[in-house]
Write a protein that holds these residues in place. Structure first.
Motif, PDB file in Angstrom:
ATOM      1  N   ASP A   6      36.928  45.603  31.190  1.00 32.73           N
ATOM      2  CA  ASP A   6      38.244  46.132  31.542  1.00 32.73           C
ATOM      3  C   ASP A   6      39.014  45.270  32.533  1.00 32.73           C
ATOM      4  OD1 ASP A   6      36.622  46.599  33.700  1.00 32.73           O
ATOM      5  OD2 ASP A   6      37.059  48.723  33.871  1.00 32.73           O
ATOM      6  N   HIS A   7      38.545  44.042  32.779  1.00 26.11           N
ATOM      7  CA  HIS A   7      39.233  43.137  33.689  1.00 26.11           C
ATOM      8  C   HIS A   7      38.724  41.716  33.501  1.00 26.11           C
ATOM      9  CE1 HIS A   7      35.492  43.923  35.877  1.00 26.11           C
ATOM     10  NE2 HIS A   7      35.689  42.737  36.430  1.00 26.11           N
ATOM     11  N   CYS A   8      39.384  40.792  34.152  1.00 27.32           N
ATOM     12  CA  CYS A   8      38.907  39.414  34.262  1.00 27.32           C
ATOM     13  C   CYS A   8      38.658  39.159  35.742  1.00 27.32           C
ATOM     14  CB  CYS A   8      39.952  38.432  33.743  1.00 27.32           C
ATOM     15  SG  CYS A   8      40.275  38.587  31.978  1.00 27.32           S
ATOM     16  N   SER A   9      37.868  38.148  36.030  1.00 23.85           N
ATOM     17  CA  SER A   9      37.565  37.827  37.430  1.00 23.85           C
ATOM     18  C   SER A   9      37.680  36.335  37.679  1.00 23.85           C
ATOM     19  CB  SER A   9      36.146  38.266  37.801  1.00 23.85           C
ATOM     20  OG  SER A   9      36.050  39.665  37.868  1.00 23.85           O
ATOM     21  N   GLN A  44      41.107  41.920  45.396  1.00 24.01           N
ATOM     22  CA  GLN A  44      39.766  41.766  45.964  1.00 24.01           C
ATOM     23  C   GLN A  44      38.790  42.759  45.345  1.00 24.01           C
ATOM     24  OE1 GLN A  44      39.585  40.264  49.651  1.00 24.01           O
ATOM     25  NE2 GLN A  44      37.399  40.004  49.440  1.00 24.01           N
ATOM     26  N   ALA A  45      37.652  42.241  44.905  1.00 24.35           N
ATOM     27  CA  ALA A  45      36.617  43.093  44.329  1.00 24.35           C
ATOM     28  C   ALA A  45      35.274  42.885  45.010  1.00 24.35           C
ATOM     29  CB  ALA A  45      36.474  42.807  42.834  1.00 24.35           C
ATOM     30  N   LYS A  69      33.059  39.779  47.807  1.00 21.47           N
ATOM     31  CA  LYS A  69      33.123  38.517  48.541  1.00 21.47           C
ATOM     32  C   LYS A  69      33.354  37.363  47.560  1.00 21.47           C
ATOM     33  CE  LYS A  69      30.597  35.766  51.848  1.00 21.47           C
ATOM     34  NZ  LYS A  69      29.353  35.607  52.586  1.00 21.47           N
ATOM     35  N   GLY A  70      34.526  36.776  47.612  1.00 23.30           N
ATOM     36  CA  GLY A  70      34.831  35.635  46.759  1.00 23.30           C
ATOM     37  C   GLY A  70      35.135  35.983  45.319  1.00 23.30           C
ATOM     38  N   THR A  71      35.308  37.275  44.999  1.00 22.81           N
ATOM     39  CA  THR A  71      35.587  37.715  43.635  1.00 22.81           C
ATOM     40  C   THR A  71      36.908  38.469  43.598  1.00 22.81           C
ATOM     41  OG1 THR A  71      33.224  37.951  43.179  1.00 22.81           O
ATOM     42  CG2 THR A  71      34.731  39.084  41.690  1.00 22.81           C
ATOM     43  N   PHE A  72      37.741  38.096  42.644  1.00 22.09           N
ATOM     44  CA  PHE A  72      39.045  38.727  42.503  1.00 22.09           C
ATOM     45  C   PHE A  72      39.243  39.162  41.060  1.00 22.09           C
ATOM     46  CE2 PHE A  72      38.937  35.957  46.069  1.00 22.09           C
ATOM     47  CZ  PHE A  72      39.377  36.804  47.063  1.00 22.09           C
ATOM     48  N   GLN A  73      39.595  40.429  40.869  1.00 23.12           N
ATOM     49  CA  GLN A  73      39.767  41.009  39.538  1.00 23.12           C
ATOM     50  C   GLN A  73      41.244  41.125  39.199  1.00 23.12           C
ATOM     51  OE1 GLN A  73      37.683  44.745  39.463  1.00 23.12           O
ATOM     52  NE2 GLN A  73      35.685  43.760  39.497  1.00 23.12           N
ATOM     53  N   PHE A  74      41.544  40.896  37.923  1.00 23.01           N
ATOM     54  CA  PHE A  74      42.917  40.984  37.451  1.00 23.01           C
ATOM     55  C   PHE A  74      42.914  41.388  35.979  1.00 23.01           C
ATOM     56  CE2 PHE A  74      41.228  36.753  37.219  1.00 23.01           C
ATOM     57  CZ  PHE A  74      41.629  36.238  35.994  1.00 23.01           C
ATOM     58  N   THR A  75      44.054  41.828  35.503  1.00 23.03           N
ATOM     59  CA  THR A  75      44.206  42.284  34.113  1.00 23.03           C
ATOM     60  C   THR A  75      45.520  41.723  33.560  1.00 23.03           C
ATOM     61  OG1 THR A  75      45.451  44.256  34.734  1.00 23.03           O
ATOM     62  CG2 THR A  75      43.036  44.476  34.654  1.00 23.03           C
ATOM     63  N   PRO A  76      45.746  41.868  32.257  1.00 25.86           N
ATOM     64  CA  PRO A  76      47.032  41.436  31.710  1.00 25.86           C
ATOM     65  C   PRO A  76      48.210  42.171  32.359  1.00 25.86           C
ATOM     66  CG  PRO A  76      45.460  41.713  29.929  1.00 25.86           C
ATOM     67  CD  PRO A  76      44.805  42.248  31.187  1.00 25.86           C
ATOM     68  N   ASP A  77      48.002  43.431  32.747  1.00 27.62           N
ATOM     69  CA  ASP A  77      49.062  44.204  33.398  1.00 27.62           C
ATOM     70  C   ASP A  77      49.245  43.837  34.865  1.00 27.62           C
ATOM     71  OD1 ASP A  77      49.457  45.609  31.035  1.00 27.62           O
ATOM     72  OD2 ASP A  77      48.053  47.190  31.606  1.00 27.62           O
ATOM     73  N   LYS A  78      48.223  43.267  35.469  1.00 23.97           N
ATOM     74  CA  LYS A  78      48.250  42.901  36.888  1.00 23.97           C
ATOM     75  C   LYS A  78      47.580  41.530  37.054  1.00 23.97           C
ATOM     76  CE  LYS A  78      46.523  44.647  41.273  1.00 23.97           C
ATOM     77  NZ  LYS A  78      45.630  45.614  41.885  1.00 23.97           N
ATOM     78  N   PRO A  79      48.244  40.468  36.548  1.00 25.26           N
ATOM     79  CA  PRO A  79      47.631  39.133  36.607  1.00 25.26           C
ATOM     80  C   PRO A  79      47.702  38.527  38.009  1.00 25.26           C
ATOM     81  CG  PRO A  79      49.813  38.989  35.655  1.00 25.26           C
ATOM     82  CD  PRO A  79      49.528  40.460  35.873  1.00 25.26           C
TER      83      PRO A  79
END
Length: 155
Positions: free
Chosen positions: A96-99, A119-120, A122-132
């Motif tokens: 349900d996301h990319c990182s 932020q998801a 330490k050093g990981t960031f999550q994003f989606t097509p709706d919230k790139p």
């Protein structure tokens, strides 16, 4: 396809390894069956990603490539990554996301306000097509990682 037996209503039925993996690791997107060969290139990886996320990751790849034109594209830990005097960043698609991974402490501190919504861990960031992730932010992150690696290498 490998099947594992399961017991149900007195009959033996079979589930695929993919079904078993999803049950034990919810939220993880299985891009290919576990027995599949790991991708050797970023293109191979992206072929396995669902179309909506594929477009998002293709844009991310293009942004990273523009920010670090001398970086080498590699697959590391079964994920696309960029390397220049050491690893810069990794990225991956999930259910349900990319990182985006591999962001250093210094980068996180410098861009903390801009990165906070993504932020998801330490050093990981999550994003989606709706919230790139904004392309200009990715560019700044990658350029800072290139500079960090250059300094570390020169020591």
């Amino acid at each position: 396809m490998v099947h594992s037996p399961m017991v149900g209503d007195g009959e033996q039925s079979y589930r695929t390894q993919r079904e078993i993996l999803k049950e034990h690791r919810p939220g993880l997107a299985v891009m290919a069956p576990p027995e599949a060969v790991a991708p050797k290139t970023i293109d191979e990886y992206l072929e396995r990603v669902p179309p909506g996320f594929r477009t998002l990751l293709q844009r991310l790849r293009k942004t990273i490539r523009a920010a670090a034109p001398d970086a080498e594209e590699v697959i590391s830990y079964r994920m696309p990554a960029f390397r220049q005097n050491g690893m810069l960043v990794y990225f991956a698609a999930f259910k349900d996301h990319c990182s985006l991974f591999g962001v250093s402490n210094q980068v996180r501190r410098k861009f903390s306000v801009e990165l906070k919504p993504f932020q998801a861990g330490k050093g990981t960031f999550q994003f989606t097509p709706d919230k790139p992730l904004p392309a200009d932010l990715v560019t700044k992150i990658v350029k800072m990682r290139v500079a960090e690696n250059a300094v570390r290498r020169s020591k």
